[in-house]
Structure formats: structure tokens, C-alpha cells
Enzyme design. Structure first.
Site, short mmCIF file in Angstrom:
data_model
loop_
_atom_site.label_atom_id
_atom_site.label_comp_id
_atom_site.label_asym_id
_atom_site.label_seq_id
_atom_site.Cartn_x
_atom_site.Cartn_y
_atom_site.Cartn_z
N ASP A 57 126.04 31.96 -68.60
CA ASP A 57 125.56 32.63 -67.38
C ASP A 57 124.61 33.79 -67.69
OD1 ASP A 57 127.36 30.91 -66.01
OD2 ASP A 57 128.98 32.33 -66.32
N GLU A 115 125.47 27.55 -57.02
CA GLU A 115 125.90 28.83 -57.61
C GLU A 115 124.73 29.54 -58.27
OE1 GLU A 115 129.13 27.21 -59.86
OE2 GLU A 115 127.82 26.35 -61.37
C1 6LW Z 1 129.82 30.69 -63.06
C2 6LW Z 1 128.98 29.66 -62.44
C3 6LW Z 1 128.87 28.74 -63.53
O1 6LW Z 1 130.34 31.63 -62.23
O2 6LW Z 1 130.04 28.72 -64.18
O3 6LW Z 1 127.52 27.41 -64.78
C4 6LW Z 1 130.83 29.76 -63.67
N1 6LW Z 1 127.76 28.21 -63.83
O4 6LW Z 1 127.75 30.07 -62.01
C5 6LW Z 1 131.62 30.38 -64.75
O5 6LW Z 1 130.78 30.70 -65.84
#
Ligand code: 6LW
Length: 504
Positions: free
Chosen positions: A14, A174
């Protein structure tokens, strides 16, 4: 010139980046490890120095019972009016919060909470206003990328949260980040989940709350269609421009242990791709929308050399920078110097996802490694571990039983716990423990009084994220348990990467 991905190998997921003058700053997630949120600096985007962590105090980072899918999730770093902000989520305690500092090499503030749900928060500043976004639920109950204005002094919501985008239809929308480039707002996010379907998508609009028009060729970056390619799971990215006005994206991806083997152990790592805007203001990323292990660019000076990972010893690594504790440590259990780590083990062990086990670990950054350390322990148990989760770890240790002291190899994979070795050694002896790791297996060896004992081996795939179902990567740990008042002593630690990559 050519450069090699990942630019930061090992469990550093991240990534979020910002630039101040000619210096780039980057942060990553840290889950159950302490201190939290690794912080890096770079001048050339390829060579990164970890300058510490953002969350260094228990008051900023309560990690009670946090496991490898708990604790600190995706952070975002931003710089505004001379101040750095890092916003993130502690999914195990308290939710979304941010901290700030005026000195990137100094301490950060106490947490300022934001009463807004969702993970992957981000901040955006404009015209004296501060905007907070996350992938959550807005005040009308709509789920997606939600945004509100906050009072940056207190974290108080000044406006109701509003859902501004629901992505392009992929699951798990996300990591939203908002940018203003050339007078337009760009909203970039990830979809597909942080596994093999991961991808980066974006939309743009002329107003801060939208409407946003999706890029017609989303996903702008993904490796999901590259079968038989070790670099997979490209997603969760952040944009930055360099001093020459070129745009870049840092994002996470992972490396399978082999071309056709869909397991990975070293976690989600930091990768870098160039981003190019066309005449209409839409951008493309990477090598035809993919990220490659070797990238070619004319945007980085030809004399920049991507440095290999050095051999790591106690002398050239730092506790709190390279070495991390698990959850909130009991500092009275540690006496640490540049030549020896002395650690007192309690009843808290690596076998549960609770408590404060006596543990210090560094990330496994490459698959081909040779790791050695000399251990002596007068009571209880002390040794080295390749730790993925409480249910996936391989330990080589000196352990005291009722009949004496022995060297053991413990392999734990889920419900299966196998203890082998049982090589008797004199009580309190100095034993060199050794782990020879390659892509598929790890060989465990011990040397005591000049005699070498082969203890066995363990398959790497049983430590993989695919098996563990977690968000972290393998840590190379030193641990002690149940040593009573005594301290175990660890000396002559060395972790050597045998694969010295060269992008040429
Ligand atoms: C994070 C989300 C993700 O919050 O995995 O790959 C989660 N993306 O954005 C945990 O790292």
C-alpha cells in the site's frame, strides 16, 4: 536506462508517496508490527532509505490482539503548508486517524481521529480546505469512495460524507486518492482485490465532488492478464510528479515464488511505473498497462545506479527502523546493542495472535537468502523463525526440556505442528542456527562445538499468503519464550541475499 521492480522488495504494501522539492517521501502499511508505518526517503525514485516509522509510540499505535489482517492498513502521506500528514486506519482499534509533523526526521503528533468509516483514507487540500476520503459508506448510506470536508486541526467532519464514485464494477474498490492536475480532478483507485485480479482504475471530473467520468480504457494498470509472469497483483497505487514534470505511480505487486507457481511469500512490495498524459488529459501507466520486472525509461538519469540489498547484520541495521516488534512490546524484555540482542521470553508465544511475544523481525526481501545467527539460552527457548502468521511459521531454536537442552526444528502449518531435530546440546551452549532459503524450500542447520547438524527442510509455499490468507509477508524473526528471569543472547546475525539483481 533500465530499472528493476520491485523498487522496495519485501512486505511493504500500500505505498503512498509525496514530493517536497527534490525529495520523495513514501509510507507503507504495517499491520501488527511495531513501530508502524515505515517511512522512506529518496532523491531518484529508485533508491530508498528507510528513515524510520511514523507511528513510534503505543499511544499512537495500540495493537492489542492485532494479527496479520489487523492493525494498520493503507496509509496516505501528503505535504501541505510545510507540514506532513499521514492518514491511515487502525482496523483493530479506533478506525481512521491522522498524525502530522513539521520535521519528517522527527516525531509525529498524537492521533487525530476522524469519525468516518471505511479504510484506505486519503487527504486532499485546496483553497484552505481539507478533504478526507475513504472507501466507506456516506451519510446517506451509499457505499463507494466517500468524501467530506474536515477541520484539519481537530479531525471533525465539517460536511456530511458523500459518495463520489463507485468505481468501474470490480470488487473491493479501495485506495482512493484525489489529485488536481491541469485544472481537472483525477480520482484514482484500485479494484479486483489485492490478489491476482488486482488493478488500478481512474476517473476524472471538473468538480471536487464529481461527477467523475471513468477512463475509457480502465484498468489503466494490471498484470491480471499476464499468465506465467512472476509479477502479479498490481494495484493500490499513488501518483507523484518529479522535478522535471514527469508523472510516476508507485503501487503494490507481489512476486510468485516461480513462474508457474501461484504462491508468494515476500508480501506485497513497492513497484514503480511511469505515467504519461495524452493531449486530452487522460493518462496511461507502465509498459502498455502492465508492470514489468525490468522497466525501461529515459526519465531517470543514466548514472543512477539501483543499489542491491546489503548483507544485514546487527551493526548495519537499527531496531525501530529495520527491526520491528510484534504488537506493543514489553521493552523490559529487550537489551539491544550493535553486537548482541538479549531477549527475555515470557509466556506469550508465536503460536497465538494475541499478547506481546518477545520477537524482533526484519522483512524477508528476497527468496534466495542465507540467514545465520548464534544463540545461547539458559532456560526456555530461543531461536530464529520465518514467520508469516501464528499458524504459518518455521522455527529453528535451542529449547530446554526436563532432560536437557536440544536444537529443534518446528514447522507449523495450520493445525499441523511438527517438531524435528531434538539434537542434544550442552545447556547454555552457543549454537549457530542457519536457514538456507530458496524459492521452493528452506534448509535448516545448526552448528555446535564444531559439529554441523542438518535438521531438515520446509517448503516455502506453506508460508505463502495464498495459504495464510493474510496481508503481510514473511518476517525473519528472533524470538525467545519462557526464559524466566534469564535472557537469551543472539550474536553474529547475518542475512545475506544471494540474488544480486541487475536491471541490465
Ligand atoms: C488495503 C487495501 C488493500 O487497505 O489491501 O491492496 C488492504 N489493497 O487497499 C490491506 O493492505
Amino acid at each position: 536506462m533500465k530499472y528493476r521492480n520491485p523498487i522496495i522488495p519485501g512486505f511493504y504494501p500500500d505505498p503512498s508517496i509525496c514530493r517536497v522539492g527534490d525529495t520523495f517521501c513514501m509510507v507503507c502499511s504495517s499491520f501488527q508490527f511495531f513501530p508502524g508505518v515505515p517511512l522512506f526517503e529518496s532523491r531518484d525514485l529508485l533508491n530508498w532509505t528507510q528513515i524510520g516509522h511514523v507511528l513510534t509510540r503505543e499511544s499512537q499505535l495500540p495493537l492489542k490482539d492485532a494479527n496479520s489482517v489487523g492493525g494498520i492498513y493503507a496509509p496516505t502521506i501528503r505535504y501541505h503548508n510545510g507540514r506532513f500528514y499521514m492518514v491511515t486506519t487502525n482496523v483493530s482499534f479506533g478506525g481512521n486517524f491522522y498524525v502530522w509533523t513539521d520535521d519528517i526526521h522527527g516525531e509525529w503528533s498524537e492521533p487525530i481521529r476522524v469519525e468516518q468509516d471505511g479504510i484506505d483514507p486519503s487527504l486532499y487540500f485546496e483553497d484552505g480546505k481539507a478533504y478526507f476520503m475513504s472507501n466507506g459508506t456516506d451519510d446517506a448510506g451509499m457505499h463507494g469512495v466517500v468524501q467530506c470536508e474536515i477541520d484539519i486541526e481537530t479531525g471533525r467532519k465539517l460536511t456530511p460524507a458523500k459518495c463520489i464514485w463507485q468505481g468501474t464494477g470490480g470488487r473491493f474498490l479501495e485506495s482512493p486518492h484525489l489529485y488536481k492536475i491541469g485544472g481537472r480532478y483525477y480520482l484514482m483507485a484500485a479494484e479486483g482485490g489485492t490478489e491476482y485480479g488486482h488493478m488500478i482504475v481512474y476517473a476524472r471530473g471538473s468538480e471536487i465532488y464529481g461527477p467523475f467520468e471513468s477512463y475509457a480504457h480502465n484498468p489503466v494498470l494490471t498484470n491480471r492478464n499476464l499468465g506465467g509472469y512472476v509479477l502479479q497483483g498490481c494495484g493500490h497505487g499513488d501518483l507523484v510528479d518529479d522535478v522535471n514534470g514527469n508523472w510516476w505511480m508507485v503501487h503494490l505487486a507481489f512476486r510468485q515464488i516461480d513462474q508457474w507457481v501461484m504462491h508468494h511469500t515476500t508480501g506485497r512490495e513497492v513497484n514503480l511505473v511511469p505515467v504519461t498524459f495524452d493531449a486530452d488529459g487522460w493518462f496511461t501507466a507502465g509498459d502498455n498497462g502492465t508492470t514489468r520486472l525490468v522497466m525501461e525509461t529515459d526519465r531517470i538519469a543514466a548514472d543512477v545506479v539501483q543499489q542491491p540489498i546489503p548483507d544485514k547484520t546487527f551493526a548495519n541495521t537499527k531496531v525501530g527502523v529495520d527491526w520491528c516488534y510484534m504488537r506493543n512490546p514489553d521493552f523490559s524484555c529487550y537489551e539491544l546493542s550493535e553486537t548482541a540482542f538479549r531477549m527475555r521470553g515470557t509466556k506469550d508465544t508465536l503460536e497465538t495472535e494475541t499478547g506481546r511475544p518477545t520477537f524482533l523481525g526484519i522483512r524477508q526481501q528476497e527468496m534466495k537468502q542465507e540467514i545465520t545467527c548464534t544463540v545461547s539460552v539458559p532456560a526456555g527457548e530461543a531461536g530464529m523463525t520465518l514467520y508469516m502468521t501464528a499458524e504459518q511459521h518455521y522455527d529453528i531454536a535451542v529449547s530446554h526440556t526436563e532432560t536437557g537442552s536440544e536444537v529443534i526444528l518446528r514447522r507449523r502449518v495450520g493445525d499441523l505442528i511438527v517438531v524435528d531435530g531434538h539434537i542434544p546440546v550442552p545447556s547454555g551452549a552457543k549454537v549457530q542456527l542457519r536457514m538456507d532459503c530458496d524459492n521452493f524450500a528452506i534448509r535448516f542447520t545448526a552448528v555446535c562445538d564444531g559439529t554441523t547438524y542438518a535438521l531438515g527442510s520446509g517448503r516455502t509455499k506453506y508460508l505463502s499468503t495464498e495459504l495464510a490468507g493474510n496481508f503481510t509477508g514473511v518476517m525473519i524473526g528472533l524470538y525467545a519464550k519462557e526464559t524466566g528471569d534469564a535472557f537469551a543472547e543472539f550474536t553474529e546475525f547475518c542475512c545475506r541475499c544471494l540474488e544480486k539483481y541487475d536491471a541490465e
